[in-house]
Scaffold this motif. Structure first.
Motif, PDB file in Angstrom:
ATOM      1  N   GLU A  11       0.989  -1.249  -0.111  1.00 43.86           N
ATOM      2  CA  GLU A  11       0.067   0.021   0.037  1.00 43.86           C
ATOM      3  C   GLU A  11       0.850   1.269  -0.062  1.00 43.86           C
ATOM      4  O   GLU A  11       2.001   1.241   0.275  1.00 43.86           O
ATOM      5  N   TYR A  12       0.243   2.590  -0.390  1.00 44.05           N
ATOM      6  CA  TYR A  12       0.988   3.570  -0.603  1.00 44.05           C
ATOM      7  C   TYR A  12       1.002   4.413   0.678  1.00 44.05           C
ATOM      8  O   TYR A  12       0.543   5.592   0.764  1.00 44.05           O
ATOM      9  N   ARG A  13       1.559   3.791   1.656  1.00 45.81           N
ATOM     10  CA  ARG A  13       1.365   4.480   2.988  1.00 45.81           C
ATOM     11  C   ARG A  13       2.602   4.161   4.045  1.00 45.81           C
ATOM     12  O   ARG A  13       3.024   2.863   3.939  1.00 45.81           O
ATOM     13  N   VAL A  14       3.057   4.783   4.747  1.00 47.07           N
ATOM     14  CA  VAL A  14       4.043   4.294   5.612  1.00 47.07           C
ATOM     15  C   VAL A  14       3.571   4.338   7.147  1.00 47.07           C
ATOM     16  O   VAL A  14       4.102   3.595   8.043  1.00 47.07           O
ATOM     17  N   THR A  15       2.414   4.964   7.399  1.00 45.61           N
ATOM     18  CA  THR A  15       1.585   4.440   8.626  1.00 45.61           C
ATOM     19  C   THR A  15       0.052   4.418   8.096  1.00 45.61           C
ATOM     20  O   THR A  15      -0.051   4.663   7.189  1.00 45.61           O
ATOM     21  N   ASN A  16      -0.854   3.938   8.918  1.00 47.21           N
ATOM     22  CA  ASN A  16      -1.875   3.784   8.283  1.00 47.21           C
ATOM     23  C   ASN A  16      -2.958   5.121   7.831  1.00 47.21           C
ATOM     24  O   ASN A  16      -3.681   5.149   6.738  1.00 47.21           O
ATOM     25  N   THR A  17      -2.307   6.165   8.489  1.00 51.09           N
ATOM     26  CA  THR A  17      -3.007   7.354   7.905  1.00 51.09           C
ATOM     27  C   THR A  17      -1.956   8.297   7.239  1.00 51.09           C
ATOM     28  O   THR A  17      -2.360   9.248   6.694  1.00 51.09           O
ATOM     29  N   LEU A  18      -0.699   8.059   7.299  1.00 56.05           N
ATOM     30  CA  LEU A  18       0.120   8.879   6.679  1.00 56.05           C
ATOM     31  C   LEU A  18       0.881   8.344   5.372  1.00 56.05           C
ATOM     32  O   LEU A  18       1.314   7.226   5.189  1.00 56.05           O
ATOM     33  N   PHE A  19       0.994   9.070   4.364  1.00 54.12           N
ATOM     34  CA  PHE A  19       1.808   9.051   3.097  1.00 54.12           C
ATOM     35  C   PHE A  19       3.388   9.645   3.308  1.00 54.12           C
ATOM     36  O   PHE A  19       3.475  10.376   4.070  1.00 54.12           O
ATOM     37  N   ALA A  20       4.369   8.843   2.971  1.00 55.70           N
ATOM     38  CA  ALA A  20       5.620   9.318   3.188  1.00 55.70           C
ATOM     39  C   ALA A  20       6.725   9.076   1.803  1.00 55.70           C
ATOM     40  O   ALA A  20       6.287   8.012   1.321  1.00 55.70           O
TER      41      ALA A  20
END
Ligand code: GTQ
Length: 356
Positions: A96-105
């Motif tokens: 998935e395109y995220r580094v945490t469940n809520t954040l993109f980095a």
């Protein structure tokens, strides 16, 4: 084999003598056809006793990141890519395109002479400059020239383009609240006809107007900071002075929160950021909180142990600590860590917790 007595309506009912499990399974299969399912089978998943994250702790080392991003420079221009970014994917989230469940980095690079064309979107973005000097981001008609350690804000719906009039590539860490915005299904975005914005303010106006303990009279209190660039040159001496004064938190080191100067609150409604200096030889106490945190090392060297896993970091490395995982920092050298998380969003919803 399910054998059940039939009631008046002809539906299966367990009669005590027969196989209750099978009757239940048949019932679950039947209600599934009506787009329903039994809560009692998934209660612990829906309402876990502890925050349950699929995210894992992870580190991206800058020497590897830089050479891979530089390679992308030969593959695609910033203009064609719109944003030449390598996404940092949390290894626990299966691509998935995220580094945490809520954040993109992501790591963005802009080469000398390039322009990343103007656009805007509902998602807020921050940049933390890792390498290079003299590229700018233009936000709402103002150019903010950037240097390593600078923390730069693009608030939601603010038009922005990036350019690099310097002679070296510039690399920065982007963090966006896009996964949270997409979760709420509230994402809009648009491009502009012109790749660059018309400049309507002097370079650096926002920092000089709002970043010095005074405010232009009548400055409105918005949910986002009016400052575009919180420069390292101004913030680093503050954490150093705090450290020398002995104001060192046992868990976080000598730490400041980047503040909206009008409200004293966080810089953005969805994301909050910190800068911390860890003294040489720092051995932090364990800490956990419900916000998943992205860290970037501005200087120094150390180790952050998350859930027993050691993440070793040095200059410009990026690492992530998932929600509610216990972690502690140790610093072999005097170090400076930048961090950003979704804590303000959680606090606004009344769901943020920490465990000291
Ligand atoms: O610089 O505007 O990493 O729109 C992802 C989406 C950067 C940006 C990202 C974006 C940008």
């Amino acid at each position: 084999m399910a054998v059940a007595a039939a009631n008046k309506t002809g539906n299966a009912q367990p009669d005590g003598k027969h196989n209750v499990d099978a009757v239940r399974e048949a019932y679950y299969a039947r209600i599934a056809k009506h787009s329903m399912s039994p809560l009692w089978k998934v209660m612990d998943e829906l309402v876990p006793h502890q925050p349950a994250t699929r995210c894992t702790p992870a580190v991206w080392h800058f020497d590897e990141v830089k050479s891979l991003v530089l390679e992308a420079g030969g593959l695609i221009s910033a203009e064609e890519a719109k944003r030449r970014v390598l996404i940092l994917q949390n290894p626990g989230l299966g691509g998935e395109y995220r580094v945490t469940n809520t954040l993109f980095a992501g790591i963005q690079m802009i080469m000398p002479g390039e322009i990343a064309p103007a656009h805007r979107h509902v998602s807020s973005a921050i940049r933390f400059v890792l390498d290079g000097e003299g590229a700018y981001t233009a936000v709402e008609g103002e150019k903010a020239f950037m240097a390593p350690g600078d923390f730069v804000i693009t608030a939601g719906w603010a038009p922005h383009d990036h350019g690099n009039p310097s002679t070296k590539p510039m690399l920065w860490l982007d963090v966006l609240d896009a996964p949270a915005v997409n979760f709420f299904e509230t994402s809009f975005g648009e491009d502009f006809d012109s790749p660059t914005q018309t400049t309507t303010r002097q370079d650096g106006d926002s920092l000089s107007f709002y970043g010095s303990g005074v405010l232009p009279d009548g400055t409105p209190a918005l949910k986002r900071t009016p400052i575009i660039n919180y420069t390292y040159a101004r913030t680093r001496p503050i954490v150093e002075r705090m450290m020398k004064a002995g104001d060192v938190d046992e868990r976080h080191g000598a730490r400041v929160i980047y503040a909206n100067p009008v409200t004293g609150g966080p810089v953005l409604p969805t994301m909050g950021a910190y800068l911390a200096m860890l003294p040489k030889g720092f051995g932090g106490k364990p800490y956990r909180s419900t916000d998943g945190v992205v860290f970037a090392c501005a200087e120094g060297r150390g180790t952050t142990t998350v859930d027993g896993k050691e993440l070793k970091w040095g200059p410009h490395d990026v690492f992530v600590v998932p929600s509610w995982k216990s972690y502690f920092h140790t610093a072999a050298e005097q170090s400076v860590l930048f961090s950003i998380s979704d804590r303000p969003a959680q606090e606004a919803l009344g769901i943020w917790r920490e465990d000291r």
